[in-house]
Motif scaffolding. Structure first.
Motif, PDB file in Angstrom:
ATOM      1  N   VAL A  40     -39.108 -11.342  11.220  1.00  0.00           N
ATOM      2  CA  VAL A  40     -39.197 -11.958  12.567  1.00  0.00           C
ATOM      3  C   VAL A  40     -38.841 -13.346  12.833  1.00  0.00           C
ATOM      4  CG1 VAL A  40     -41.062 -10.318  13.275  1.00  0.00           C
ATOM      5  CG2 VAL A  40     -41.475 -12.470  12.593  1.00  0.00           C
ATOM      6  N   GLN A  41     -38.285 -13.424  13.974  1.00  0.00           N
ATOM      7  CA  GLN A  41     -37.892 -15.028  14.168  1.00  0.00           C
ATOM      8  C   GLN A  41     -38.890 -15.685  15.236  1.00  0.00           C
ATOM      9  OE1 GLN A  41     -34.055 -15.360  16.501  1.00  0.00           O
ATOM     10  NE2 GLN A  41     -34.316 -17.760  16.051  1.00  0.00           N
ATOM     11  N   ILE A  42     -39.640 -16.608  14.811  1.00  0.00           N
ATOM     12  CA  ILE A  42     -40.443 -17.393  15.699  1.00  0.00           C
ATOM     13  C   ILE A  42     -39.732 -18.139  16.757  1.00  0.00           C
ATOM     14  CG2 ILE A  42     -42.335 -19.116  15.958  1.00  0.00           C
ATOM     15  CD1 ILE A  42     -41.677 -17.308  12.580  1.00  0.00           C
ATOM     16  N   ILE A  43     -39.832 -17.978  18.090  1.00  0.00           N
ATOM     17  CA  ILE A  43     -39.034 -18.207  18.916  1.00  0.00           C
ATOM     18  C   ILE A  43     -39.171 -19.858  19.386  1.00  0.00           C
ATOM     19  CG2 ILE A  43     -38.629 -18.222  21.497  1.00  0.00           C
ATOM     20  CD1 ILE A  43     -39.592 -15.298  21.283  1.00  0.00           C
ATOM     21  N   GLN A  44     -40.297 -20.457  18.990  1.00  0.00           N
ATOM     22  CA  GLN A  44     -40.489 -21.701  19.337  1.00  0.00           C
ATOM     23  C   GLN A  44     -39.920 -22.557  18.355  1.00  0.00           C
ATOM     24  OE1 GLN A  44     -44.710 -21.484  19.209  1.00  0.00           O
ATOM     25  NE2 GLN A  44     -44.812 -21.992  21.365  1.00  0.00           N
ATOM     26  N   THR A  45     -40.011 -22.458  17.203  1.00  0.00           N
ATOM     27  CA  THR A  45     -39.375 -23.239  16.187  1.00  0.00           C
ATOM     28  C   THR A  45     -38.238 -23.010  15.402  1.00  0.00           C
ATOM     29  OG1 THR A  45     -40.707 -21.947  14.550  1.00  0.00           O
ATOM     30  CG2 THR A  45     -41.702 -23.815  15.421  1.00  0.00           C
TER      31      THR A  45
END
Length: 123
Positions: A40-45
């Protein structure tokens, strides 16, 4: 004017309850549900991680990012690569989530009992 009977009113209440439930169900199906091993990709960072556990009651998943396990809400992540595309069906995720030392200890303990060996499970 039409005369509304009590029976007609009860039927309409039952229909309205059913419609409210179906709307809630459709909202829940729109949310992403991740499985262990999903990349998954953490949207904020803009960092990438692998789903370890989840979700809890609030929709938080435990994700391993750069070797550390972090709790992140599902709204703050998006699927990058699904686990079924990355790993075979019988893949042992302990290779990713457990340290080499802990895996060696568990292998030794599965073969025979060894005194003074403790496996540290960190979450």
């Amino acid at each position: 004017m039409d005369h509304i009977t009590l029976k007609d009113l009860e039927k309409q209440i039952i229909i309205n309850k059913h419609q409210k439930r179906s709307r809630k169900d459709s909202v829940q199906t729109k949310m992403d549900h991740f499985v262990q091993g999903d990349n998954v990709q953490i949207i904020q960072t803009n960092e990438f991680g692998i789903v370890y556990k989840g979700p809890d009651g609030l929709g938080n998943y435990i994700v391993q990012v750069k070797g550390e396990k972090v709790s992140i809400n599902q709204k703050r992540m998006k699927l990058y690569i699904a686990a079924k595309e990355l790993y075979p069906d019988d893949y042992d995720f302990d290779i990713i989530f457990q340290s080499k030392e802990n895996r060696k200890k568990s292998t030794m303990l599965s073969k025979k009992h060894v005194e003074d060996i403790v496996i540290d499970h960190q979450e």
